[in-house]
Motif scaffolding. Structure first.
Motif, mmCIF file in Angstrom:
data_model
loop_
_atom_site.group_PDB
_atom_site.id
_atom_site.type_symbol
_atom_site.label_atom_id
_atom_site.label_comp_id
_atom_site.label_asym_id
_atom_site.label_seq_id
_atom_site.Cartn_x
_atom_site.Cartn_y
_atom_site.Cartn_z
ATOM 1 N N ASN A 226 -14.139 51.704 6.419
ATOM 2 C CA ASN A 226 -13.450 50.718 7.270
ATOM 3 C C ASN A 226 -12.442 49.898 6.472
ATOM 4 O O ASN A 226 -11.352 49.590 6.952
ATOM 5 C CB ASN A 226 -14.474 49.776 7.922
ATOM 6 N N HIS A 227 -12.830 49.551 5.243
ATOM 7 C CA HIS A 227 -11.940 48.778 4.366
ATOM 8 C C HIS A 227 -10.683 49.586 4.037
ATOM 9 O O HIS A 227 -9.566 49.051 4.051
ATOM 10 C CB HIS A 227 -12.693 48.424 3.079
ATOM 11 N N LYS A 228 -10.870 50.886 3.764
ATOM 12 C CA LYS A 228 -9.725 51.763 3.450
ATOM 13 C C LYS A 228 -8.811 51.915 4.658
ATOM 14 O O LYS A 228 -7.589 51.893 4.533
ATOM 15 C CB LYS A 228 -10.233 53.138 3.002
ATOM 16 N N LEU A 229 -9.425 52.085 5.845
ATOM 17 C CA LEU A 229 -8.634 52.220 7.069
ATOM 18 C C LEU A 229 -7.816 50.958 7.344
ATOM 19 O O LEU A 229 -6.637 51.038 7.729
ATOM 20 C CB LEU A 229 -9.556 52.501 8.264
ATOM 21 N N LYS A 230 -8.432 49.804 7.142
ATOM 22 C CA LYS A 230 -7.724 48.533 7.330
ATOM 23 C C LYS A 230 -6.554 48.412 6.353
ATOM 24 O O LYS A 230 -5.473 47.929 6.706
ATOM 25 C CB LYS A 230 -8.686 47.359 7.132
ATOM 26 N N GLU A 231 -6.806 48.868 5.113
ATOM 27 C CA GLU A 231 -5.757 48.807 4.079
ATOM 28 C C GLU A 231 -4.594 49.720 4.433
ATOM 29 O O GLU A 231 -3.419 49.344 4.295
ATOM 30 C CB GLU A 231 -6.372 49.235 2.732
ATOM 31 N N ILE A 232 -4.922 50.923 4.916
ATOM 32 C CA ILE A 232 -3.875 51.880 5.317
ATOM 33 C C ILE A 232 -3.073 51.328 6.492
ATOM 34 O O ILE A 232 -1.837 51.397 6.510
ATOM 35 C CB ILE A 232 -4.509 53.253 5.684
ATOM 36 N N ASN A 233 -3.780 50.771 7.463
ATOM 37 C CA ASN A 233 -3.096 50.201 8.642
ATOM 38 C C ASN A 233 -2.210 49.022 8.251
ATOM 39 O O ASN A 233 -1.102 48.857 8.792
ATOM 40 C CB ASN A 233 -4.132 49.728 9.671
ATOM 41 N N ARG A 234 -2.700 48.209 7.308
ATOM 42 C CA ARG A 234 -1.905 47.071 6.844
ATOM 43 C C ARG A 234 -0.622 47.533 6.159
ATOM 44 O O ARG A 234 0.456 46.964 6.377
ATOM 45 C CB ARG A 234 -2.733 46.224 5.884
ATOM 46 N N GLN A 235 -0.762 48.589 5.346
ATOM 47 C CA GLN A 235 0.415 49.129 4.646
ATOM 48 C C GLN A 235 1.426 49.699 5.639
ATOM 49 O O GLN A 235 2.638 49.579 5.461
ATOM 50 C CB GLN A 235 -0.029 50.203 3.656
ATOM 51 N N LYS A 236 0.902 50.346 6.688
ATOM 52 C CA LYS A 236 1.793 50.917 7.715
ATOM 53 C C LYS A 236 2.563 49.823 8.433
ATOM 54 O O LYS A 236 3.749 49.933 8.698
ATOM 55 C CB LYS A 236 0.968 51.714 8.732
ATOM 56 N N VAL A 237 1.837 48.747 8.757
ATOM 57 C CA VAL A 237 2.461 47.605 9.434
ATOM 58 C C VAL A 237 3.513 46.973 8.538
ATOM 59 O O VAL A 237 4.622 46.663 8.980
ATOM 60 C CB VAL A 237 1.388 46.553 9.827
ATOM 61 N N ASP A 238 3.178 46.804 7.245
ATOM 62 C CA ASP A 238 4.131 46.228 6.290
ATOM 63 C C ASP A 238 5.347 47.128 6.149
ATOM 64 O O ASP A 238 6.494 46.666 6.100
ATOM 65 C CB ASP A 238 3.460 46.034 4.933
#
Length: 245
Positions: A226-238
């Motif tokens: 879940n932490h990795k998925l959140k990190e990936i999603n955050r990077q995509k948003v950025d």
């Protein structure tokens, strides 16, 4: 008199089982049996707690002494239940050899204590320590059946169960086992029974430790994902924000 109390106890648990069966008609036999087990667990923990901590005598210092009337009553109530549960388990073949051995040793120990009229003091202490985790075990099963196990409540039940088993059944149980073995009043056959019960407690403890480790590891791995998925999603948003600018 103890025989009469045991028979009354057995009849009482059977009646409760049939009462649950007529009330929860949509549920299977195991649901009703576990409701009886839960009822017995709560009742016998309260009863033996009173016997050990209020009525006395103290099992760590008076092992092997003559049974009191209240101790005899508590033992009879418990023995009646074990006769019921052993019969149910054999009839429906739901339990493995370790649990059946535990039931058989419990029945033999209770019968001996009632027959000889001694050691009710420490046996009530053992019953209290053994049954204190039982209501949690049944609650866990009911949560699974109702689809509520994978929740904060399910985690709390598991955590409390492991804590109580380790501290009371194994921790305090070790002290009581030592007191029983070193007591000059306790009969040899009761000491041998204590050895078997203590060994079974450790068999259960190993299984519980494995379960705790597996559950903790699975939760940690899920948290990492879940932490990795959140990190990936955050990077995509950025990244999307940067392109927009």
């Amino acid at each position: 008199e103890p025989l009469f109390e045991v028979i009354c106890s057995l009849i009482g648990w059977l009646c409760l089982y049939f009462l649950f069966g007529s009330t929860f008609t949509q549920r299977g036999p195991e649901w009703n049996c576990r409701l009886v087990t839960l009822s017995h667990g709560v009742l016998i923990v309260l009863l033996t707690a009173y016997v050990v901590f209020v009525d006395g005598p103290w099992p760590l210092t008076h092992a092997g002494t003559e049974n009191t009337e209240l101790q005899t009553f508590a033992l009879a109530v418990c023995l009646g239940y074990f006769f019921f549960d052993m019969g149910w388990c054999v009839c429906y073949r739901t339990e493995g050899p370790v649990m059946l051995a535990h039931h058989a040793v419990s029945i033999a120990g209770l019968l001996l204590t009632l027959q000889m009229g001694v050691s009710g003091c420490e046996v009530c202490g053992v019953i209290f320590g053994s049954e204190i985790t039982n209501p949690l075990l049944q609650t866990r099963w009911f949560l699974r059946q109702l689809g509520l196990y994978n929740s904060l409540l399910g985690d709390a039940v598991d955590l409390l169960f492991i804590f109580l088993f380790a501290t009371v059944r194994v921790g305090v149980g070790t002290v009581m086992f030592y007191c029983e073995l070193t007591s000059p009043r306790t009969l040899l056959i009761m000491k041998l029974g204590g050895v078997v019960m203590y060994a079974l407690a450790w068999v259960f403890m190993v299984d519980i430790a494995r379960f705790g480790y597996k559950k903790s590891r699975a939760k940690y791995e899920r948290w990492l994902e879940n932490h990795k998925l959140k990190e990936i999603n955050r990077q995509k948003v950025d990244g999307h924000s940067d392109k927009s600018e």
